[in-house]
Write a protein that holds these residues in place. Sequence first.
Motif, short mmCIF file in Angstrom:
data_model
loop_
_atom_site.label_atom_id
_atom_site.label_comp_id
_atom_site.label_asym_id
_atom_site.label_seq_id
_atom_site.Cartn_x
_atom_site.Cartn_y
_atom_site.Cartn_z
N ASP A 81 0.82 -1.21 0.00
CA ASP A 81 0.00 0.00 0.00
C ASP A 81 0.86 1.26 0.00
O ASP A 81 0.39 2.34 -0.37
CB ASP A 81 -0.93 0.01 1.22
CG ASP A 81 -1.94 -1.12 1.19
OD1 ASP A 81 -2.17 -1.68 0.10
OD2 ASP A 81 -2.51 -1.44 2.25
N LYS A 82 2.11 1.12 0.45
CA LYS A 82 3.05 2.25 0.44
C LYS A 82 4.16 2.05 -0.59
O LYS A 82 5.15 2.77 -0.59
CB LYS A 82 3.68 2.42 1.83
CG LYS A 82 2.69 2.80 2.92
CD LYS A 82 2.13 4.19 2.72
CE LYS A 82 3.19 5.26 2.93
NZ LYS A 82 2.62 6.64 2.84
N GLY A 83 3.98 1.06 -1.49
CA GLY A 83 5.00 0.79 -2.49
C GLY A 83 6.26 0.21 -1.91
O GLY A 83 7.35 0.42 -2.46
N LEU A 84 6.15 -0.54 -0.82
CA LEU A 84 7.31 -1.08 -0.12
C LEU A 84 7.22 -2.59 -0.02
O LEU A 84 6.18 -3.20 -0.30
CB LEU A 84 7.40 -0.48 1.30
CG LEU A 84 7.55 1.03 1.41
CD1 LEU A 84 7.34 1.46 2.86
CD2 LEU A 84 8.92 1.46 0.92
N THR A 85 8.31 -3.19 0.39
CA THR A 85 8.34 -4.59 0.79
C THR A 85 8.42 -4.65 2.31
O THR A 85 8.75 -3.66 2.96
CB THR A 85 9.57 -5.30 0.19
OG1 THR A 85 10.75 -4.61 0.61
CG2 THR A 85 9.50 -5.32 -1.33
N PRO A 86 8.12 -5.80 2.93
CA PRO A 86 8.26 -5.90 4.39
C PRO A 86 9.67 -5.53 4.84
O PRO A 86 10.65 -5.75 4.11
CB PRO A 86 7.95 -7.38 4.66
CG PRO A 86 7.06 -7.79 3.54
CD PRO A 86 7.56 -7.04 2.34
N TYR A 87 9.77 -4.96 6.00
CA TYR A 87 11.04 -4.52 6.54
C TYR A 87 12.01 -5.71 6.61
O TYR A 87 11.72 -6.74 7.20
CB TYR A 87 10.85 -3.94 7.93
CG TYR A 87 12.14 -3.48 8.58
CD1 TYR A 87 12.70 -2.26 8.25
CD2 TYR A 87 12.79 -4.28 9.51
CE1 TYR A 87 13.87 -1.83 8.84
CE2 TYR A 87 13.96 -3.86 10.11
CZ TYR A 87 14.50 -2.64 9.76
OH TYR A 87 15.68 -2.23 10.34
N GLY A 88 13.17 -5.54 5.98
CA GLY A 88 14.19 -6.58 6.01
C GLY A 88 14.16 -7.52 4.83
O GLY A 88 15.05 -8.37 4.69
N ARG A 89 13.19 -7.38 3.91
CA ARG A 89 13.13 -8.25 2.73
C ARG A 89 13.72 -7.52 1.54
O ARG A 89 13.50 -6.33 1.35
CB ARG A 89 11.69 -8.66 2.44
CG ARG A 89 11.55 -9.57 1.20
CD ARG A 89 10.12 -9.89 0.88
NE ARG A 89 9.49 -10.63 1.95
CZ ARG A 89 8.20 -10.99 1.94
NH1 ARG A 89 7.43 -10.64 0.91
NH2 ARG A 89 7.69 -11.66 2.96
N GLU A 90 14.43 -8.25 0.72
CA GLU A 90 14.99 -7.67 -0.49
C GLU A 90 13.86 -7.24 -1.42
O GLU A 90 12.96 -8.04 -1.71
CB GLU A 90 15.89 -8.67 -1.20
CG GLU A 90 17.19 -8.97 -0.47
CD GLU A 90 18.08 -7.75 -0.38
OE1 GLU A 90 18.02 -6.90 -1.29
OE2 GLU A 90 18.82 -7.63 0.61
N PRO A 91 13.87 -6.03 -1.96
CA PRO A 91 12.77 -5.56 -2.79
C PRO A 91 12.51 -6.43 -4.01
O PRO A 91 11.37 -6.66 -4.38
CB PRO A 91 13.22 -4.15 -3.20
CG PRO A 91 14.18 -3.74 -2.15
CD PRO A 91 14.89 -4.98 -1.72
N ALA A 92 13.55 -6.95 -4.65
CA ALA A 92 13.38 -7.64 -5.92
C ALA A 92 12.64 -8.96 -5.79
O ALA A 92 12.11 -9.46 -6.76
CB ALA A 92 14.74 -7.88 -6.56
N VAL A 93 12.59 -9.53 -4.57
CA VAL A 93 11.97 -10.84 -4.43
C VAL A 93 10.49 -10.74 -4.16
O VAL A 93 9.80 -11.74 -4.09
CB VAL A 93 12.64 -11.65 -3.29
CG1 VAL A 93 14.13 -11.76 -3.53
CG2 VAL A 93 12.37 -11.00 -1.93
N ASP A 94 9.97 -9.53 -4.00
CA ASP A 94 8.56 -9.38 -3.68
C ASP A 94 7.72 -9.58 -4.94
O ASP A 94 8.09 -9.16 -6.03
CB ASP A 94 8.30 -8.00 -3.09
CG ASP A 94 7.06 -7.97 -2.23
OD1 ASP A 94 6.77 -9.00 -1.62
OD2 ASP A 94 6.41 -6.92 -2.20
N THR A 95 6.57 -10.20 -4.80
CA THR A 95 5.74 -10.56 -5.95
C THR A 95 4.37 -9.93 -5.91
O THR A 95 3.46 -10.40 -6.57
CB THR A 95 5.58 -12.09 -6.02
OG1 THR A 95 5.01 -12.56 -4.80
CG2 THR A 95 6.92 -12.77 -6.26
N GLY A 96 4.20 -8.88 -5.16
CA GLY A 96 2.91 -8.22 -5.16
C GLY A 96 2.11 -8.53 -3.92
O GLY A 96 2.45 -9.41 -3.13
#
Length: 430
Positions: A200-215
């Motif tokens: 909702d804020k265009g972020l990934t969970p704290y501590g997770r690499e951004p590139a591995v997030d899938t939506g």
Amino acid sequence: MTVTARTGTAPRLHWAWVVAAVSFVAILGAAGFRSVPGVMMNPLHDEFGWSHGVVGLAMAVNMTLFGLTAPFAAALMDRFGIRPVLTGALGMIAAGSALSVTMTASWQLVLFWGVLVGAGTGAISMGFVATIATRWFEAQRGLVTGVLTAAGATGQLIFLPAVAAVTTQHGWRWASLLVAAGALVVIPPVVLLMRNWPHDKGLTPYGREPAVDTGPAPRPPGSSFAAAFSSLLVGARVPAFWLLAGSFAICGMTTNGLIGTHFIPAANDHGMPTTVAAGLLALIGVMDVAGTVFSGWLTDRVDPRLLLVVYYTGRGISLTLLPALLSPHADPGTWVFIIFYGLDWVATVPPTIALCRNYFGSQTPIVFGWVFAAHQLGAAVAAAGAGWLRDLRGDYDLAFYLAAGLCAAAALLCLSVRRAAPIPAPEPAR
């Protein structure tokens, strides 16, 4: 769709910490609101002539719903989002406490403080903590879990003295309105700052690499009640669920149910004044904050099973010694018990959530909601059972010894939990 973090423009403070701060305030308030009826017991008895049993019934309903609401609230958060559920829960608390000023019959006390406040505060309990920690944090989950859990003790420390003072000087109705106002004040920060998912804020969970997030995670199909019961069935098929639920029920028995309810009368039996006993019980709340935060920090670094075995073993030993430590005065041995028990009070929460997450993955918030329900049911059993033993024997010694034995059983249950790969989340509906 793959979402990546915005390089160069990412905020210095990850929004997860803002969500955690708002959650802390909400939990802090809910814990204080839930314990208010105890302050009002004597004023209600004096004004309406209601017996302590009648007021106790409302508190029992409150405690039961506080536990049973958690898994359903977690399911509602999965389906509709954190913000609307949290706002609705705060509205229930405000309505229940405000409407209580119009009471003329005891059933209204059960409805307002038992049902409305109990269900409202239950939605802002351990299931909510698990939801925030699981959704928003990849790193520091244990620490965040400990801090949010400690908010419960902090809420009691802040609200109970204020409510007691208002009740004494201005009457219980003004205290009820104070609680309603406190719940309403929390709603604007929730509406303005709370977000359902990091995406909702265009972020990934704290501590997770951004590139591995899938939506963002898909909204689960079906009703929220079906989702809650479905998660219960998932947990019931896994032996670790029963081991954790059983040990956490014993946790509830030996904290809220036994010590929280019966420490003061047990101390009175040994000649200790109520004011001294109440001060010692308040110190447990102070130490609880430090103990839970430290336990969260340890959970990120030490096997959670080992932590639980140590916690329950130490708790059992301290309960075995307690009858010999109580006296008319707070002797050094009594202070040692209070400090240790405070540090150990809900230190079990972060490692228990961590073990649930190991087995149930994304389903952890709802499954842990059921584990927490076992905690509250255990507390209710101990609150009634210890009182019955006191009436039967004339002291609480047997209750303390039985609780110590149960702590040994809880340590064995936790030792029996084995490492396991997380259960994969159900495939989203196409």
